[in-house]
Write an enzyme that holds these catalytic residues in place. Structure first.
Site, short mmCIF file in Angstrom:
data_model
loop_
_atom_site.label_atom_id
_atom_site.label_comp_id
_atom_site.label_asym_id
_atom_site.label_seq_id
_atom_site.Cartn_x
_atom_site.Cartn_y
_atom_site.Cartn_z
N ASP A 66 -48.76 23.35 125.48
CA ASP A 66 -47.46 22.67 125.50
C ASP A 66 -47.37 21.86 124.20
O ASP A 66 -48.35 21.73 123.47
CB ASP A 66 -47.38 21.76 126.74
N ARG B 67 -37.53 30.96 135.41
CA ARG B 67 -37.03 29.67 135.89
C ARG B 67 -35.76 29.89 136.74
O ARG B 67 -35.57 29.27 137.77
CB ARG B 67 -36.67 28.76 134.70
N HIS C 270 -44.09 18.90 136.53
CA HIS C 270 -42.97 19.82 136.26
C HIS C 270 -43.09 21.00 137.23
O HIS C 270 -43.41 22.12 136.84
CB HIS C 270 -43.05 20.28 134.80
N GLN D 97 -41.23 24.51 136.76
CA GLN D 97 -41.82 25.31 135.70
C GLN D 97 -43.08 26.02 136.21
O GLN D 97 -43.29 27.22 135.96
CB GLN D 97 -42.19 24.40 134.51
N CYS E 53 -44.48 26.66 127.99
CA CYS E 53 -43.27 26.36 128.76
C CYS E 53 -42.05 26.22 127.85
O CYS E 53 -40.92 26.22 128.33
CB CYS E 53 -43.47 25.10 129.59
N ARG F 207 -33.93 15.17 136.11
CA ARG F 207 -34.97 15.14 135.05
C ARG F 207 -35.02 13.71 134.54
O ARG F 207 -34.02 13.17 134.08
CB ARG F 207 -34.63 16.10 133.91
N1 CP Z 1 -39.62 24.13 129.76
C1 CP Z 1 -38.55 23.33 129.89
O1 CP Z 1 -38.46 22.54 130.84
O2 CP Z 1 -37.61 23.50 128.92
P1 CP Z 1 -36.39 22.51 128.67
O3 CP Z 1 -36.97 21.17 128.24
O4 CP Z 1 -35.57 23.15 127.58
O5 CP Z 1 -35.62 22.35 129.93
#
Ligand code: CP
Length: 313
Positions: A229, A297, A128, A131, A269, A101
């Site tokens: 979001d 997820r 992403h 997701q 998300c 990430r």
């Molecule tokens: N939706 C998502 O990626 O959540 P986090 O940032 O908590 O990993």
């Protein structure tokens, strides 16, 4: 070496298989544990905070019989300037796969180009994909759409409200083109999709299936799902005040669903900010499926890791 950096890194047949595996893993989670990563060590390198992604990957790797290693920028030599190339080459000697990430998408592409192990995108500022695959699984469950997103999501309409230039909006633009969904983007004129996502579609011969409107009354007409979001994404904190002001008309609230299809779903998300991008009443409503999205997820990422596992390919 196979990587999963963007939604179209898998072909249609592979996507169908991954979704099938994810549904199967969910159904049989406790009954029939699979050990597709048995004896493997997977790194999880996080440059940004995370709750869902970090925990779902760590639990998923363990459930597949693997060993997750949590890494970050500051406690590795990356924080002292060691190059991505050297880091990727060294980690490839120790690990069986690497989940990242980070901020810029070019950084994860650089990692992948120097890695001899699979690299998985756990969120960049651009996309992403984990997701989105989990979200599509969640929609298929709700719409009884079978297990193949290329069939079950076709001709459905998803309205995305708020920052339509963010990574989630980009990922929906890409998923819409891949799965034949209509994506209605609704937000401020100054937050429209940027050139890179348009170029990605063009470079991959994918026809755009999205439209944009700045009219909050028009964005959700006929939608089967409404998605939003956070208005201030990670890394945009300095723009907080301007963003909150610009996005205010695009809060998802009960009246947003006046023009949608009757059983329209609400998706997010997470993390969600009640009374910012979405009203508390919508979060509390039967339409909201965000906890199913979060749970999926785990199942979806287990299926993705199984597909990428060096010993399964
Ligand atoms: N939706 C998502 O990626 O959540 P986090 O940032 O908590 O990993």
């Amino acid at each position: 070496m196979r990587h999963f950096l963007q939604e179209n890194d898998f072909q249609n047949e592979e996507i169908k298989q991954i979704f099938s595996t994810a549904f199967d893993l969910k159904k049989n989670r406790l009954l029939r544990p699979t050990k597709d990563l048995a004896g493997q060590s997977w790194g999880m390198l996080f440059y940004k905070q995370s709750t869902r992604t970090r925990v779902s990957f760590e639990v998923g790797i363990r459930e597949l019989g693997g060993n997750p290693l949590i890494l970050d920028q500051s406690s590795t030599q990356i924080g002292r300037g060691e190059s991505i190339e050297d880091t990727a080459k060294v980690l490839s000697r120790f690990l069986d796969g690497l989940i990242i990430r980070t901020h810029g998408h070019e950084l994860i592409e650089e990692f992948a180009s120097h890695s001899s192990i699979p690299v998985v995108n756990a969120l960049t500022d651009f996309l992403h994909p984990c997701q989105i695959y989990a979200d599509c699984m969640t929609l298929l469950e709700r719409w009884s759409g079978g297990i193949n997103p290329c069939d079950g999501l076709k001709d459905r309409k998803l309205a995305f409200f708020g920052d339509t230039s963010c990574n989630m909006a980009n990922s929906w633009i890409l998923a819409g083109a891949l799965f034949g969904m209509e994506i209605s983007l609704c937000g401020p004129q100054s937050f429209q999709p940027d050139e890179p996502i348009l170029k990605l579609l063009k470079d991959n011969n994918l026809s755009p299936t999205w439209t944009f409107t700045s009219d909050p009354d028009a964005g959700a007409v006929g939608a089967d799902a409404v998605y939003t979001d956070v208005w201030v994404s990670m890394g945009c904190e300095e723009e907080s005040q301007a963003r909150l002001q610009a996005m205010q008309p695009y809060q998802v609230k009960d009246s947003t669903f006046n023009s949608t299809n009757e059983n329209c779903l609400f998706m997010h998300c997470m993390p969600a900010h009640p009374e910012e991008e979405v009203s508390q009443s919508v979060l509390d409503s039967q339409r909201a499926i965000l906890f199913d999205q979060a749970e999926n997820r785990l199942h979806m990422q287990k299926a993705i890791l199984s597909a990428l596992s060096p010993h399964n390919s």
